[in-house]
Scaffold this active site. Structure first.
Site, PDB file in Angstrom:
ATOM      1  N   CYS A 215       0.752 -14.563  -5.606  1.00 30.74           N
ATOM      2  CA  CYS A 215      -0.658 -14.390  -5.998  1.00 30.74           C
ATOM      3  C   CYS A 215      -0.966 -15.206  -7.245  1.00 30.74           C
ATOM      4  O   CYS A 215      -2.028 -15.835  -7.338  1.00 30.74           O
ATOM      5  CB  CYS A 215      -0.966 -12.915  -6.223  1.00 30.74           C
ATOM      6  SG  CYS A 215      -0.972 -11.979  -4.679  1.00 30.74           S
TER       7      CYS A 215
ATOM      8  N   CYS B 206       2.131 -10.467  -8.093  1.00 24.38           N
ATOM      9  CA  CYS B 206       3.371 -11.134  -7.669  1.00 24.38           C
ATOM     10  C   CYS B 206       3.258 -12.639  -7.886  1.00 24.38           C
ATOM     11  O   CYS B 206       2.173 -13.186  -8.139  1.00 24.38           O
ATOM     12  CB  CYS B 206       3.679 -10.811  -6.210  1.00 24.38           C
ATOM     13  SG  CYS B 206       2.701 -11.763  -5.035  1.00 24.38           S
TER      14      CYS B 206
ATOM     15  N   GLU C 147      -4.712  -9.076  -4.198  1.00 25.19           N
ATOM     16  CA  GLU C 147      -5.347 -10.185  -4.916  1.00 25.19           C
ATOM     17  C   GLU C 147      -5.671 -11.338  -3.978  1.00 25.19           C
ATOM     18  O   GLU C 147      -6.716 -11.981  -4.084  1.00 25.19           O
ATOM     19  CB  GLU C 147      -4.427 -10.727  -6.026  1.00 25.19           C
ATOM     20  CG  GLU C 147      -3.936  -9.695  -7.012  1.00 25.19           C
ATOM     21  CD  GLU C 147      -2.590  -9.115  -6.602  1.00 25.19           C
ATOM     22  OE1 GLU C 147      -2.500  -8.564  -5.478  1.00 25.19           O
ATOM     23  OE2 GLU C 147      -1.644  -9.195  -7.382  1.00 25.19           O
TER      24      GLU C 147
ATOM     25  N   GLU D 173      -0.727  -4.436   5.109  1.00 25.73           N
ATOM     26  CA  GLU D 173       0.647  -4.651   5.584  1.00 25.73           C
ATOM     27  C   GLU D 173       0.673  -4.791   7.103  1.00 25.73           C
ATOM     28  O   GLU D 173      -0.333  -4.611   7.788  1.00 25.73           O
ATOM     29  CB  GLU D 173       1.530  -3.499   5.090  1.00 25.73           C
ATOM     30  CG  GLU D 173       1.579  -3.460   3.570  1.00 25.73           C
ATOM     31  CD  GLU D 173       2.557  -2.447   3.013  1.00 25.73           C
ATOM     32  OE1 GLU D 173       3.030  -1.572   3.760  1.00 25.73           O
ATOM     33  OE2 GLU D 173       2.837  -2.543   1.791  1.00 25.73           O
TER      34      GLU D 173
HETATM   35  N1  THU Z   1       1.368  -6.097  -3.558  1.00 28.69           N
HETATM   36  C1  THU Z   1       0.096  -6.509  -3.859  1.00 28.69           C
HETATM   37  O1  THU Z   1      -0.862  -6.153  -3.158  1.00 28.69           O
HETATM   38  N2  THU Z   1      -0.073  -7.321  -4.917  1.00 28.69           N
HETATM   39  C2  THU Z   1       0.918  -7.773  -5.715  1.00 28.69           C
HETATM   40  O2  THU Z   1       0.704  -8.642  -6.542  1.00 28.69           O
HETATM   41  C3  THU Z   1       2.248  -7.172  -5.612  1.00 28.69           C
HETATM   42  C4  THU Z   1       2.524  -6.497  -4.319  1.00 28.69           C
HETATM   43  C5  THU Z   1       1.570  -5.262  -2.379  1.00 28.69           C
HETATM   44  C6  THU Z   1       2.287  -5.966  -1.270  1.00 28.69           C
HETATM   45  C7  THU Z   1       2.864  -4.806  -0.507  1.00 28.69           C
HETATM   46  O3  THU Z   1       1.886  -4.345   0.413  1.00 28.69           O
HETATM   47  C8  THU Z   1       3.093  -3.736  -1.566  1.00 28.69           C
HETATM   48  O4  THU Z   1       2.362  -4.150  -2.701  1.00 28.69           O
HETATM   49  C9  THU Z   1       4.554  -3.556  -1.949  1.00 28.69           C
HETATM   50  O5  THU Z   1       5.136  -4.753  -2.289  1.00 28.69           O
END
Ligand code: THU
Length: 130
Positions: free
Chosen positions: A89, A86, A55, A44
């Site tokens: 991804c 998400c 991913e 982040e």
């Molecule tokens: N996040 C992922 O790493 N992968 C996903 O497919 C969904 C979301 C992370 C992004 C962010 O750092 C945290 O989860 C909350 O959204």
């Protein structure tokens, strides 16, 4: 490597996650067609839009190492619900391996298995461009 071993490997990446804003660590393990496994975690940023998912971290690591085709992906988190990938991804993975197997786990290391085509039906990919 068994599916469970790939999931367990993804869990080891939670400790590398940098998620001070969401407090939602995610780990990923992406198996290339050559058998090499590329791991990733979410990273982040204070400028929220610059965050990257676990991913996609694994995917860009793999692409930058010369691997462009993938067999399986494990995505894991510490939540009771399965840690679904998400939309961004799903889209980025579809570019390289629409038939990818995706293992999605909950905090108890239990997982469900889908194909990427199931998770992104009628996906837009290189073939769409003709
Ligand atoms: N996040 C992922 O790493 N992968 C996903 O497919 C969904 C979301 C992370 C992004 C962010 O750092 C945290 O989860 C909350 O959204």
């Amino acid at each position: 490597m068994t599916d469970q071993a790939l999931v367990d490997l993804a869990f080891t990446m939670l400790s590398r996650s940098y998620a001070p804003y969401s407090n939602f660590p995610v780990g990923a393990a992406l198996e290339g067609a050559d058998g090499v496994v590329y791991t990733g975690c979410n990273v982040e940023n204070a400028a929220y839009g610059s965050c990257i998912c676990a991913e996609r971290t694994a995917l860009v690591k793999a692409i930058s190492e010369g691997c462009r085709s993938f067999r399986r992906l494990a995505v894991v988190g510490n939540s009771p619900d399965y840690c679904w990938p998400c939309g961004s991804c799903r889209q980025m993975l579809y570019e390289f391996s629409p038939d990818l197997e995706v293992l999605v786990a909950n905090k108890d290391h239990q997982f469900v298995k889908y194909t990427l085509r199931q998770l992104l039906p009628c996906g837009f990919g290189p073939d769409t461009l003709g």
